[in-house]
Scaffold this active site. Structure first.
Site, PDB file in Angstrom:
ATOM      1  N   ASN A   1     -27.131-138.110 -46.038  1.00 49.22           N
ATOM      2  CA  ASN A   1     -26.008-138.797 -46.692  1.00 49.22           C
ATOM      3  C   ASN A   1     -26.022-140.316 -46.588  1.00 49.22           C
ATOM      4  O   ASN A   1     -25.083-140.980 -47.023  1.00 49.22           O
ATOM      5  CB  ASN A   1     -24.647-138.248 -46.231  1.00 49.22           C
ATOM      6  CG  ASN A   1     -24.469-136.824 -46.705  1.00 49.22           C
ATOM      7  OD1 ASN A   1     -24.927-136.463 -47.794  1.00 49.22           O
ATOM      8  ND2 ASN A   1     -23.837-135.992 -45.891  1.00 49.22           N
TER       9      ASN A   1
ATOM     10  N   ASN B   1     -36.454-140.422 -48.728  1.00 50.04           N
ATOM     11  CA  ASN B   1     -36.146-139.495 -47.635  1.00 50.04           C
ATOM     12  C   ASN B   1     -37.463-139.206 -46.899  1.00 50.04           C
ATOM     13  O   ASN B   1     -38.312-138.492 -47.426  1.00 50.04           O
ATOM     14  CB  ASN B   1     -35.558-138.196 -48.196  1.00 50.04           C
ATOM     15  CG  ASN B   1     -35.338-137.147 -47.110  1.00 50.04           C
ATOM     16  OD1 ASN B   1     -35.582-137.400 -45.931  1.00 50.04           O
ATOM     17  ND2 ASN B   1     -34.883-135.970 -47.517  1.00 50.04           N
ATOM     18  N   PRO B   2     -37.631-139.759 -45.698  1.00 54.47           N
ATOM     19  CA  PRO B   2     -38.934-139.578 -45.020  1.00 54.47           C
ATOM     20  C   PRO B   2     -39.145-138.149 -44.538  1.00 54.47           C
ATOM     21  O   PRO B   2     -40.257-137.781 -44.172  1.00 54.47           O
ATOM     22  CB  PRO B   2     -38.864-140.557 -43.842  1.00 54.47           C
ATOM     23  CG  PRO B   2     -37.411-140.780 -43.603  1.00 54.47           C
ATOM     24  CD  PRO B   2     -36.686-140.548 -44.895  1.00 54.47           C
TER      25      PRO B   2
ATOM     26  N   ARG C   1     -36.003-125.193 -41.242  1.00 58.48           N
ATOM     27  CA  ARG C   1     -36.414-126.435 -41.898  1.00 58.48           C
ATOM     28  C   ARG C   1     -37.762-126.945 -41.418  1.00 58.48           C
ATOM     29  O   ARG C   1     -38.545-127.503 -42.190  1.00 58.48           O
ATOM     30  CB  ARG C   1     -35.360-127.526 -41.678  1.00 58.48           C
ATOM     31  CG  ARG C   1     -34.509-127.675 -42.875  1.00 58.48           C
ATOM     32  CD  ARG C   1     -33.788-128.952 -43.053  1.00 58.48           C
ATOM     33  NE  ARG C   1     -33.145-128.879 -44.347  1.00 58.48           N
ATOM     34  CZ  ARG C   1     -33.713-129.258 -45.477  1.00 58.48           C
ATOM     35  NH1 ARG C   1     -34.904-129.783 -45.476  1.00 58.48           N
ATOM     36  NH2 ARG C   1     -33.086-129.120 -46.613  1.00 58.48           N
TER      37      ARG C   1
ATOM     38  N   GLY D   1     -40.238-133.282 -52.384  1.00 61.23           N
ATOM     39  CA  GLY D   1     -39.359-132.328 -51.706  1.00 61.23           C
ATOM     40  C   GLY D   1     -39.990-130.949 -51.650  1.00 61.23           C
ATOM     41  O   GLY D   1     -41.214-130.808 -51.771  1.00 61.23           O
ATOM     42  N   SER D   2     -39.150-129.913 -51.518  1.00 59.61           N
ATOM     43  CA  SER D   2     -39.659-128.552 -51.387  1.00 59.61           C
ATOM     44  C   SER D   2     -39.716-127.822 -52.726  1.00 59.61           C
ATOM     45  O   SER D   2     -40.692-127.154 -53.033  1.00 59.61           O
ATOM     46  CB  SER D   2     -38.775-127.757 -50.428  1.00 59.61           C
ATOM     47  OG  SER D   2     -38.778-128.378 -49.169  1.00 59.61           O
TER      48      SER D   2
ATOM     49  N   ASP E   1     -34.687-131.964 -54.326  1.00 53.26           N
ATOM     50  CA  ASP E   1     -33.436-131.771 -55.049  1.00 53.26           C
ATOM     51  C   ASP E   1     -32.231-132.188 -54.211  1.00 53.26           C
ATOM     52  O   ASP E   1     -31.231-132.674 -54.741  1.00 53.26           O
ATOM     53  CB  ASP E   1     -33.300-130.307 -55.468  1.00 53.26           C
ATOM     54  CG  ASP E   1     -34.361-129.913 -56.480  1.00 53.26           C
ATOM     55  OD1 ASP E   1     -34.875-130.805 -57.181  1.00 53.26           O
ATOM     56  OD2 ASP E   1     -34.700-128.716 -56.561  1.00 53.26           O
TER      57      ASP E   1
HETATM   58  C1  LIG Z   1     -39.951-111.816 -54.125  1.00 53.63           C
HETATM   59  C2  LIG Z   1     -40.421-112.731 -55.219  1.00 53.63           C
HETATM   60  C3  LIG Z   1     -39.392-113.756 -55.469  1.00 53.63           C
HETATM   61  C4  LIG Z   1     -39.752-114.700 -56.596  1.00 53.63           C
HETATM   62  C5  LIG Z   1     -38.498-115.400 -56.998  1.00 53.63           C
HETATM   63  C6  LIG Z   1     -38.774-116.594 -57.800  1.00 53.63           C
HETATM   64  C7  LIG Z   1     -37.492-117.170 -58.318  1.00 53.63           C
HETATM   65  C8  LIG Z   1     -37.567-118.649 -58.303  1.00 53.63           C
HETATM   66  C9  LIG Z   1     -36.366-119.280 -58.945  1.00 53.63           C
HETATM   67  C10 LIG Z   1     -36.210-120.597 -58.320  1.00 53.63           C
HETATM   68  C11 LIG Z   1     -35.046-121.357 -58.821  1.00 53.63           C
HETATM   69  C12 LIG Z   1     -34.949-122.594 -57.980  1.00 53.63           C
HETATM   70  C13 LIG Z   1     -33.780-123.423 -58.326  1.00 53.63           C
HETATM   71  C14 LIG Z   1     -33.814-124.664 -57.492  1.00 53.63           C
HETATM   72  C15 LIG Z   1     -33.066-124.835 -56.446  1.00 53.63           C
HETATM   73  C16 LIG Z   1     -33.138-126.086 -55.610  1.00 53.63           C
HETATM   74  O1  LIG Z   1     -32.082-126.928 -55.976  1.00 53.63           O
HETATM   75  C17 LIG Z   1     -33.002-125.702 -54.151  1.00 53.63           C
HETATM   76  C18 LIG Z   1     -33.145-126.911 -53.259  1.00 53.63           C
HETATM   77  O2  LIG Z   1     -34.409-127.482 -53.364  1.00 53.63           O
HETATM   78  P1  LIG Z   1     -34.972-128.588 -52.307  1.00 53.63           P
HETATM   79  O3  LIG Z   1     -35.217-127.889 -51.011  1.00 53.63           O
HETATM   80  O4  LIG Z   1     -33.940-129.665 -52.124  1.00 53.63           O
HETATM   81  O5  LIG Z   1     -36.237-129.143 -52.928  1.00 53.63           O
HETATM   82  N1  LIG Z   1     -34.020-124.754 -53.827  1.00 53.63           N
HETATM   83  C19 LIG Z   1     -33.740-123.497 -53.490  1.00 53.63           C
HETATM   84  C20 LIG Z   1     -34.898-122.562 -53.307  1.00 53.63           C
HETATM   85  O6  LIG Z   1     -32.623-123.094 -53.301  1.00 53.63           O
HETATM   86  N1  LIG Z   2     -33.330-139.708 -43.028  1.00 43.32           N
HETATM   87  C1  LIG Z   2     -32.889-138.446 -43.134  1.00 43.32           C
HETATM   88  N2  LIG Z   2     -32.812-137.633 -42.053  1.00 43.32           N
HETATM   89  C2  LIG Z   2     -32.411-136.362 -42.171  1.00 43.32           C
HETATM   90  N3  LIG Z   2     -32.020-135.790 -43.325  1.00 43.32           N
HETATM   91  C3  LIG Z   2     -32.070-136.551 -44.439  1.00 43.32           C
HETATM   92  C4  LIG Z   2     -32.505-137.906 -44.397  1.00 43.32           C
HETATM   93  N4  LIG Z   2     -32.453-138.406 -45.658  1.00 43.32           N
HETATM   94  C5  LIG Z   2     -31.995-137.409 -46.446  1.00 43.32           C
HETATM   95  N5  LIG Z   2     -31.765-136.294 -45.730  1.00 43.32           N
HETATM   96  C6  LIG Z   2     -31.299-134.973 -46.189  1.00 43.32           C
HETATM   97  O1  LIG Z   2     -32.416-134.086 -46.224  1.00 43.32           O
HETATM   98  C7  LIG Z   2     -32.112-132.974 -47.045  1.00 43.32           C
HETATM   99  C8  LIG Z   2     -33.315-132.450 -47.761  1.00 43.32           C
HETATM  100  O2  LIG Z   2     -33.887-133.432 -48.510  1.00 43.32           O
HETATM  101  P1  LIG Z   2     -34.842-133.223 -49.751  1.00 43.32           P
HETATM  102  O3  LIG Z   2     -35.397-134.593 -50.042  1.00 43.32           O
HETATM  103  O4  LIG Z   2     -34.132-132.556 -50.844  1.00 43.32           O
HETATM  104  O5  LIG Z   2     -36.015-132.331 -49.190  1.00 43.32           O
HETATM  105  P2  LIG Z   2     -36.311-130.762 -49.375  1.00 43.32           P
HETATM  106  O6  LIG Z   2     -36.681-130.578 -50.793  1.00 43.32           O
HETATM  107  O7  LIG Z   2     -37.466-130.501 -48.463  1.00 43.32           O
HETATM  108  O8  LIG Z   2     -35.082-130.014 -49.008  1.00 43.32           O
HETATM  109  C9  LIG Z   2     -31.048-133.477 -47.998  1.00 43.32           C
HETATM  110  O9  LIG Z   2     -29.915-132.694 -47.812  1.00 43.32           O
HETATM  111  C10 LIG Z   2     -30.767-134.913 -47.588  1.00 43.32           C
HETATM  112  O10 LIG Z   2     -29.393-135.161 -47.589  1.00 43.32           O
END
Ligand SMILES: CCCCCCCCCCCCC/C=C/[C@@H](O)[C@H](COP(=O)(O)O)NC(C)=O
Ligand SMILES: Nc1ncnc2c1ncn2[C@@H]1O[C@H](COP(=O)(O)OP(=O)(O)O)[C@@H](O)[C@H]1O
Ligand SMILES: [Ca+2]
Length: 561
Positions: free
Chosen positions: A189, A153-154, A320, A255-256, A213
């Site tokens: 997707n 995923n770029p 985002r 990712g994030s 994730d």
């Molecule tokens: C005010 C101080 C708050 C501190 C709260 C710290 C609680 C941290 C618990 C984090 C649990 C994260 C579970 C992971 C969820 C990921 O699936 C989801 C999606 O991650 P992605 O953006 O795809 O890497 N991230 C979030 C933040 O919803």
């Molecule tokens: N080429 C693309 N362009 C836009 N969105 C995409 C692409 N490839 C994947 N995604 C979507 O980007 C979203 C976030 O991706 P992810 O790799 O989990 O990054 P982050 O952790 O920053 O949310 C996912 O929902 C995925 O479906």
């Protein structure tokens, strides 16, 4: 999965070779490659002059952690550089043939590195004999993947997925002779749809996702759907026993949050993840299926959160462009809004033999709870690991006003919260931890949230309850059937019933009848009323769970003193 090795290890080759112009006794058996410095007369003399005698260092590398071996091309023999140690003439002149072994080295915080040792031989035949002997041992490790399908995923995280893969991961795969087909996704997707309908999965030993994730979620949706489709299993039926996926999945974190990678490996480091793929690790993982009225919605492996985490996600999607920082900004904003939501949760508790959410013991590599005999079987694990009392279906029902309702199928540890949402949750025990945070003051909620980031117990508050469950259902109050509501409102005053009526007609209202959404592994779910079921060990990752501290405190690189 453990490699089967004969006991005691079979000695395969042993020679005196040189490393940085010092003589080493190098031994290969079916379990280890080891090299131990041979003490020379010069060294003994020097040591006597400069201080106490230090015995030579010994190094042991398990064969299953060797990445590759290759003949090293050297133009001229290396020369001695030791200050006090004179290199024996014979060694320096005749060791122009060499081979290099790359192997896994553990560093801090569960990180792995690719380390190298170059050993010099007196003749080419001996050098080739060593290369061949090590390669033969590596070829016995049939668990290692040879062909991988990679999705990048770029746009994940800080948009560094492509660069991370090209600079840090591809060179390791190529060194380990793993061939890859790489797809850079062009839209959300893309990876899911490709896996579901197009990809020729027979060609591969695993799938790798480079992203966060959300990207991992795409991969499991593609793979699980494809597997069910190929076996004629209807995903829309909430009571179906799903067929486990045979291909393992590797996560290169880019990712994030990277919580799935962090909670299964112990770090969010791309090189570490690449090395776990190369050595062919295998970690089974539970997956939750989410349905609404017998319609399949999604799968979840990490966080399924209504209220606080749902609202954080909804708000953060508009930000985002900020990258991972969006979660901090939206987190503060959502915390300040302090919305609570009313609804009913019913759940099927798990037996205590799969542990409890308040256990001090955490799920670690080789976890005994995840290896319970009933969880060992390849098919229908979720059905068979359920005890008789659970099968009788003693559902519990809880009504209330909640700031957050979270279900964690695993710890959800991530850099932001190193112990995770549910520190004692297991990766592969067929259960999820259901965490209910009832309406409380902002101050109390803040204390609860902050405990996710330190060692204090975030469940030790009177307004927090946690249950280990196999299934659960949630119905927000505004969706409860009229008869359910009438029954409950009859218990309350007429005035309350009047306001409820108004609120139901004005869903934007921020009182107890307001709507939230489910955060499902970072994706927003369209329905609030859902039913959830944990499927034990439905997928497998190229990981081994988090290793105990002692494992990475140099068990094999013994610097003997
Ligand atoms: C005010 C101080 C708050 C501190 C709260 C710290 C609680 C941290 C618990 C984090 C649990 C994260 C579970 C992971 C969820 C990921 O699936 C989801 C999606 O991650 P992605 O953006 O795809 O890497 N991230 C979030 C933040 O919803
Ligand atoms: N080429 C693309 N362009 C836009 N969105 C995409 C692409 N490839 C994947 N995604 C979507 O980007 C979203 C976030 O991706 P992810 O790799 O989990 O990054 P982050 O952790 O920053 O949310 C996912 O929902 C995925 O479906
Ligand atoms: Ca679990």
């Amino acid at each position: 999965m453990q490699e089967k090795q004969p006991k005691p290890p079979l000695l395969l080759l042993s020679s005196q070779l040189s490393l940085q112009n010092r003589g080493y006794e190098v031994t290969l058996n079916s379990a280890f490659l080891s090299w131990k410095e041979v003490e020379t007369r010069q060294k003994r003399t020097a040591a006597n002059i400069y201080g106490p005698l230090k015995a030579a260092g010994s190094h042991y590398v398990p064969v299953c952690e060797i990445i590759s071996v290759q003949e090293t091309e050297e133009d001229c023999p290396s020369t001695g550089i030791g200050k006090w140690q004179k290199v024996p003439q014979s060694l320096a002149e005749s060791n122009q043939y060499a081979f290099t072994v790359s192997y896994v080295e553990r560093t801090q915080k569960h990180r792995w590195r690719c380390s190298e040792v170059t050993l010099h031989c007196t003749d080419r035949t001996l050098c080739l004999q060593w290369v061949q002997a090590i390669r033969e041992q590596l070829s016995l490790l049939t668990i290692r993947p040879k062909r991988l399908l990679v999705y990048i995923n770029p746009y994940g995280g800080k948009h560094r997925g492509k660069r991370i893969y090209e600079q840090k991961v591809a060179p390791i795969f190529s060194r380990a002779s793993i061939s890859t087909d790489v797809i850079i996704t062009e839209r959300a997707n893309h990876a899911r749809d490709h896996l579901k309908t197009e990809a020729d999965l027979k060609k591969y030993d695993g799938v790798v996702c480079v992203g966060g994730d959300g990207m991992f979620s795409e991969i499991i949706h593609g793979l699980i759907s494809r597997t069910q489709c190929d076996s004629g299993v209807d995903q829309n039926r909430a009571d179906e026993t799903l067929i486990p996926c045979s291909l393992r999945i590797g996560i290169i974190p880019a990712g994030s949050t990277d919580c799935i990678c962090y909670a299964t490996v112990g770090s969010n480091d791309p090189v570490t993840s690449a090395l776990h793929i190369v050595v062919g690790d295998s970690q089974p993982m539970d997956v939750c299926s989410i349905h609404h009225n017998n319609t399949f919605l999604r799968y979840s492996v990490s966080l399924l959160g209504y209220g606080f985490y749902g609202d954080v996600l909804t708000d953060s999607e508009r930000k985002r462009w900020m990258g991972p920082a969006r979660y901090d900004i939206s987190g503060v904003k959502t915390f300040l809004s302090h919305h609570y939501y009313e609804g009913t949760i019913s759940f099927l508790p798990a037996d205590e033999n799969v542990g409890t959410p308040r256990d001090k013991l955490q799920c670690r590599s080789g976890c005994n709870i995840c290896r319970l005999p009933s969880a060992d079987k390849q098919v229908s694990k979720d059905e068979e690991s359920i005890s008789d009392t659970e099968k009788k279906g003693v559902w519990q029902v809880i009504r209330g006003k909640f700031l957050a309702i979270n279900a964690a199928c695993m710890s959800c540890a991530c850099p932001r919260s190193p112990k995770g949402l549910s520190p004692a949750a297991h990766l592969a025990n067929g259960t999820a931890d259901l965490i209910l945070v009832r309406k409380c003051s902002r101050f109390d909620f803040l204390r609860h949230l902050l405990r996710h980031t330190n060692k204090d117990d975030q469940f030790d508050h009177p307004f927090v309850e946690v249950y280990r469950v196999r299934q659960f259902r949630f119905t927000p109050r505004y969706e409860e059937t009229d008869s359910e509501l009438e029954l409950r409102e009859a218990e309350g005053s007429g005035r309350k019933r009047f306001f409820s009526q108004i609120c139901r007609e004005h869903p934007a209202c921020t009182c107890s009848l307001a709507h939230s959404s489910w955060n499902c592994d970072g994706e927003i779910l369209p329905h609030a009323a859902i039913q959830v079921r944990v499927h034990c060990q439905l997928i497998k990752l190229f990981a081994r769970g988090i290793e105990e501290q002692s494992v990475f405190e140099e068990p094999y690189t013994l610097s003997a003193i």
